[in-house]
Design an enzyme around this catalytic site. Sequence first.
Site, short mmCIF file in Angstrom:
data_model
loop_
_atom_site.label_atom_id
_atom_site.label_comp_id
_atom_site.label_asym_id
_atom_site.label_seq_id
_atom_site.Cartn_x
_atom_site.Cartn_y
_atom_site.Cartn_z
N ASP A 1 0.85 -1.19 0.00
CA ASP A 1 0.00 0.00 0.00
C ASP A 1 0.89 1.25 0.00
O ASP A 1 1.91 1.29 0.69
CB ASP A 1 -0.90 -0.02 1.24
CG ASP A 1 -1.99 1.02 1.20
OD1 ASP A 1 -2.79 0.98 0.25
OD2 ASP A 1 -2.05 1.88 2.10
N GLU B 1 0.87 -0.54 -5.19
CA GLU B 1 -0.29 0.37 -5.14
C GLU B 1 0.23 1.75 -5.51
O GLU B 1 0.81 2.44 -4.67
CB GLU B 1 -0.94 0.34 -3.75
CG GLU B 1 -2.26 1.11 -3.67
CD GLU B 1 -2.07 2.56 -3.31
OE1 GLU B 1 -2.30 3.42 -4.20
OE2 GLU B 1 -1.70 2.87 -2.17
N ASP C 1 -11.02 1.86 -0.67
CA ASP C 1 -11.13 3.31 -0.41
C ASP C 1 -12.17 3.99 -1.29
O ASP C 1 -12.46 5.17 -1.09
CB ASP C 1 -9.77 4.00 -0.62
CG ASP C 1 -8.81 3.77 0.54
OD1 ASP C 1 -9.28 3.53 1.66
OD2 ASP C 1 -7.59 3.83 0.32
#
Length: 500
Positions: free
Chosen positions: A291, A338, A391
């Site tokens: 991430d 990501e 998200d």
Amino acid sequence: MDGNFVRGAGVLCHISSLPNKYGIGSLGKEAYDFAEFLKKSHVKYWQILPPVQTNYGDSPYQSVCCNSGNPYFIDLEALRDEGLLDDEELQSAQMPEGDIDYAGLYERRYNVLRLAYARFNLKDKEFAAFMQKGEFEDYALFMSLKTRFGGTFDKFPDAYKFKERLAIEEFRNSVYKSEYCFWQFLQFIFEKQWKRLKEYVNSLGIKIIGDIPLYVAYDSSDVWGHPELFRLDENLKPTAVAGVPPDYFSEKGQLWGNPLYNWDLMSAQNYEWWIKRIDKAAHMYDVIRIDHFRGLDRYYAIPAGNETAEVGEWLPGPGMRLFHEIRRRVGDVNIIAEDLGVMDSGVVKLRQRSGFPGMKILQFAFDGEKDNAYLPENFEENSVVYTGTHDNDTTLGFINKMDEEEFKTFKKRLREALGKEGVQFPFVTPEETVTALNICALASKARLAVIPVQDMLALDTEARMNIPSIPDGNWRFRLDKMPSRISSAIMRKTVDKYKR
């Protein structure tokens, strides 16, 4: 992507979102049932969020220990089968279906886990070997101190806050059975149950994609145990914190508040802390999604005390040096980068040099710009395409927020994109448009296409997992039942049609 990545389809569904009688999904029967559902649907990848023990805010991206397992995910029925709980105690752990009630879980679950611990044989050979490894030494001490003193670690009495050796040894001895071994027991049980589940999932021909946040939480055993690895002052307070400047997700940027790494010291130590973290992740998962990958090229430093992320500076991260060291010491690891948000040439080069696939989000694709990087015609095979992520709003929620004109334009552009992929699929309603976007992902040339379970089932906004920069009310979504045979058949047909 290396050769271990075959063209395939994945489903994103966190462990917590699985349905059962105990208030939150677990590593129990529901996880095995979900794996069976994926197998029947010809899905090759199961993506989850970090399965860590959560802290304030219940976010899997803010953990008390970045390598921990979430005690809430422990399968209580397995503990009953091992004689560590009785039927009445198991029944007392039952909670209503629907969204996760974290406050209720906190009040009840640890009491039940302590009952199981009270019956556990601390002289168990496997447990002794687990303790001997010392992996959760800092974690067990940290959680014992939190149980005793409450609050964040910077409020502990100084001898414990600064981890003075004699004071810590004395404390460990005083709480050895009551607390220290309890927290070790939780990680031991989680690890055992996880290993069993992963072996089963892999036996079905399914790989697990696990997620590791770039940063760790300030109030964690990671920071308390190794304060020198973070940018802290002499009172162990952060001097600067993590976040991102204003972007699509937030007008004022996102102020995450995580402490930043002392990359100079980490480099001098050959990234030992990171090597251990990646090695652990490589054993837990088949594929690792990092991430906020861009923070490894350059990261955004916000002065501690700022109330928004509008003011900050970009500083250099470790770049390829870190990945060379990982390759040298851990070997070839399957990693997804990501790479969403503010990108620049540096992070693009880092991703290209590393060879890791980046992420493409179809909800962002249809703004009318021909050079939009998320349009299927513009992205490369070495990428992972999603309809949306944890998200984003669900795709149905995203569509339902459009006015009539916006929806019409979105459908027109999506039809054009499908046409370029050679796909004929008529769609009119919002629900049909969700299916069309799923098909667009699966038909694309991206090596891997991942559909969130909410989009696979065309669920509305109430099924959204997270709203970035809103601290409360997130991470609560839970399926009320396993996806149906019809959902499986539709997925299987589409996966087969587009040779995934």
